[in-house]
Design an enzyme around this catalytic site. Structure first.
Site, short mmCIF file in Angstrom:
data_model
loop_
_atom_site.label_atom_id
_atom_site.label_comp_id
_atom_site.label_asym_id
_atom_site.label_seq_id
_atom_site.Cartn_x
_atom_site.Cartn_y
_atom_site.Cartn_z
N LYS A 3 0.82 -1.21 0.00
CA LYS A 3 0.00 0.00 0.00
C LYS A 3 0.86 1.26 0.00
O LYS A 3 1.86 1.33 0.73
CB LYS A 3 -0.90 -0.03 1.25
CG LYS A 3 -1.64 1.26 1.55
CD LYS A 3 -2.73 1.55 0.53
CE LYS A 3 -3.32 2.94 0.74
NZ LYS A 3 -4.07 3.40 -0.45
N ASN B 212 -11.98 5.18 -7.16
CA ASN B 212 -11.66 5.29 -5.74
C ASN B 212 -11.03 6.65 -5.48
O ASN B 212 -10.35 7.22 -6.33
CB ASN B 212 -10.72 4.17 -5.28
CG ASN B 212 -9.26 4.54 -5.45
OD1 ASN B 212 -8.68 5.23 -4.61
ND2 ASN B 212 -8.66 4.11 -6.56
N VAL C 145 -9.41 7.06 -2.19
CA VAL C 145 -8.93 6.72 -0.85
C VAL C 145 -8.00 7.81 -0.32
O VAL C 145 -8.09 8.21 0.84
CB VAL C 145 -8.24 5.33 -0.86
CG1 VAL C 145 -7.52 5.07 0.46
CG2 VAL C 145 -9.26 4.23 -1.13
N CYS D 26 -0.46 9.39 -7.91
CA CYS D 26 -1.73 9.23 -7.20
C CYS D 26 -2.63 10.42 -7.53
O CYS D 26 -2.28 11.57 -7.30
CB CYS D 26 -1.52 9.16 -5.69
SG CYS D 26 -3.11 9.04 -4.82
N LYS E 207 6.25 4.79 -11.01
CA LYS E 207 4.89 4.49 -11.46
C LYS E 207 4.25 5.74 -12.05
O LYS E 207 4.12 6.77 -11.38
CB LYS E 207 4.05 3.97 -10.28
CG LYS E 207 2.64 3.52 -10.68
CD LYS E 207 1.95 2.82 -9.51
CE LYS E 207 0.56 2.33 -9.87
NZ LYS E 207 -0.08 1.61 -8.72
N GLY F 233 -3.17 -2.18 -15.13
CA GLY F 233 -4.36 -1.43 -15.48
C GLY F 233 -5.40 -2.38 -16.05
O GLY F 233 -5.34 -2.76 -17.22
N GLY F 234 -6.31 -2.83 -15.21
CA GLY F 234 -7.45 -3.61 -15.68
C GLY F 234 -7.19 -5.07 -15.98
O GLY F 234 -8.05 -5.74 -16.53
N GLY G 136 -4.51 -5.61 -9.88
CA GLY G 136 -5.04 -4.80 -8.79
C GLY G 136 -6.49 -5.08 -8.50
O GLY G 136 -6.84 -6.00 -7.75
#
Lengths: 303, 251
Positions: A46, A70, A72, A130, A165, A243-244, A265
């Site tokens: 995380k 999301n 978060v 992010c 990333k 991704g997906g 993910g």
């Protein structure tokens, strides 16, 4: 003949090319009722920041066609708790451990990677993408200059292999990938989530408290695949595609586009066994098709 | 925790748009405790739906679902013999005391089902159930069959007390008190129950819901503000809840 499932990224050997994606797997302890961590190629933990973060007010989740949003907002206990409380629980877990390092300033990124020196972390995934935090995060990943500044600062302060990333919410992801490579990134992972939103027509308000959030799930796979294709064609460091991805076929496609490994993910949210099914499906496919090693898939569609 | 597809034994319409499902899942039922939930995967939808456990038997679980959106409408089309993909049991469930303790259960609408196992645990639970109207009332006979005394309230007065369930609840607490109280229902009801529990010094637990993704604590999506010694922090309905001590819940 048994297929060699191992892949090597920046000097780190993964027993197979399937890594669980950051933000979708907690600190590695939430799925151990179903299979041991040692089944996985690696775990991206995380997203962690130097100081603890509360995250965003709820609602943080919205469903979308073949996907989810999301917001978060990098809720995490901070670098100190990560090193002293979370990492010890993972000793001897038998998989590659990747810390996802996020920050709101250059100093906070540097402070965090310094904390990670001398720990059991095998690799750092630098999160400059992010979409759910007000400062830092995607702001650094949105421009070549911003990305270069973070990578340069961190590169000088860590001996761990460094993967960066990337955000898909940019005009030209290829130039950002090249900027990271030029500053010493050992690998590139992409994509983080795509910025999106939903409105509840009953309440006439955005579903998410923060209005916008990151889109993930199968809906984003073709976009992710396209970007991995573009980046893998432009950099010489290894690329990790995400991704997906929900099926082994998706993982195979991603590697054929040029990824050395993949991350899984959102799929774990609806099928806890998704990462394991992908590993098994890919291995059976490679055996059927006469491949000697998983690494032979990388970039095969480009030749 | 298990993730498996189980056969549905039956579906019964118990109120308009409200269905009771019996699921043949003895292995999952053996792990389940009152107040826990199962996470249901439905064809055509990405995310699972968290549904509280309404009854636990040797053979399986019973869940009650209200059609509230496209996902639950899809679920209402499932029938006997269909397979249902469950992840569970999830969450911590209710902390229970000795069965002879004087327990009060307060349910509002579709928040009623998770309380039923508590009526089975406590010898003589006092149960207060609130619904919009008489035709929406569910599970009253099940609570009575479990040995509980049921007081019904409807907002339109078509059955029982005319008004909110918290009105007869307050009369009861003022007159008899209680050792422990459990509530599940809409937020305004929970807020009123929380205030009454404080006023009458009753240990109380609230079962919460939230928009949820993973159900196991990995995604941190289902955050709710909870009061702790360090101030208000986000906890997660799936892993830290869905049940929280009433005085810690920030509503």
């Amino acid at each position: 003949m048994k297929v060699d499932m191992r892949v090597n990224i920046a000097g780190v050997t993964f027993k197979n090319p399937v890594i669980t994606a950051s933000g979708c797997y907690g600190f590695g302890g939430d799925y151990t009722d179903f299979y041991p961590l040692s089944r996985l190629g690696g775990v991206c933990l995380k997203g962690t920041t130097l100081e603890p973060r509360q995250g965003n007010p709820p609602p943080r989740i919205a469903e979308t066609p073949m996907g989810m949003l999301n917001s978060v907002g990098l809720q995490n206990p901070g670098g100190h708790a990560f090193v002293t409380e979370e990492l010890p629980r993972l000793t001897g877990c038998g998989t590659v451990l990747i810390a996802n390092a996020a920050g709101s300033s250059i100093e906070s990124y540097v402070g965090l990677v310094e904390l990670l020196e001398g720990t059991a972390i095998d690799m750092i995934e630098l999160n400059i993408s992010c979409p759910n935090v007000k400062e830092g995060g995607m702001a650094f990943g949105a421009t070549c200059e911003g990305a270069a500044r973070v990578v340069r600062a961190v590169r000088g302060r860590t001996t761990k292999p460094l993967m960066v990333k990337l955000s898909p919410n940019v005009t030209d992801i290829v130039s950002i990938a090249k900027a990271c490579e030029a500053e010493g990134a050992d690998a590139i992972s992409l994509i983080n989530t795509l910025l999106g939103m939903r409105i509840d027509i009953k309440t006439r308000r955005p579903v998410l408290n923060q209005v916008m959030g990151g889109l993930s799930g199968p809906a984003v796979f073709p976009v992710a695949l396209r970007m991995v294709w573009q980046v893998a064609g432009a950099v010489s460091v290894p690329v990790v595609g995400l991704g997906g991805i929900e099926k082994w076929q998706d993982a195979v496609e991603m590697m054929m586009a040029g990824a050395a490994a993949v991350q899984v993910g959102t799929a774990s949210f609806y099928d806890v066994y998704a990462p394991v099914r992908i590993i098994e499906g890919m291995e059976a496919y490679l055996e059927r098709e006469g491949f000697g090693a998983a690494s032979q898939l990388t970039g095969i569609a480009r030749k | 925790m298990l993730q498996k597809a189980y056969p549905l034994i039956g579906r019964t319409l118990i109120a308009p748009h409200t269905h009771s499902f019996s699921i043949d899942c003895p292995d999952m039922a053996a792990l389940a405790r009152p107040g826990q939930f199962v996470h249901v995967r439905l064809p055509g939808f990405l995310l699972r739906r968290p549904i509280s456990v309404c009854q636990i038997t040797q053979d399986g679980l019973r869940i009650v679902v209200e059609e509230r959106g496209a996902g639950t409408e899809e679920m209402a089309r499932l029938g006997s013999g269909d397979l249902i993909d469950l992840l569970g049991p999830l969450g911590n469930g209710f902390l229970t005391e000795a069965p002879h303790r004087r327990a009060v259960l307060v349910g509002g609408g579709i928040g009623t089902p998770p309380l039923l196992p508590l009526a089975e645990h406590y010898h003589k639970a006092e149960v207060f159930l609130g619904f919009r109207s008489a035709d929406r009332a569910i599970l009253t006979e099940d609570f009575e069959a479990a040995g509980a005394t049921v007081t019904l309230a409807t907002e339109d007065g078509s059955a029982g007390h005319h008004g909110y369930v918290t009105e007869p609840l307050e009369q009861h607490l003022a007159r008899h008190g209680a050792d422990v109280l459990y509530a599940c229902g809409p937020e305004p009801m929970l807020k009123a129950v929380q205030a009454l529990a404080a006023k009458y010094h009753v240990t109380a637990y609230l079962s919460l819901e939230a928009r949820m993704a993973c159900g196991v604590g990995a995604c941190l999506g289902c955050a709710v503000p909870i009061l702790t010694a360090e101030g208000v922090v986000y906890r997660h309905v799936c892993k830290d809840g869905p049940v929280f001590p009433a005085e810690e819940v920030v509503l």
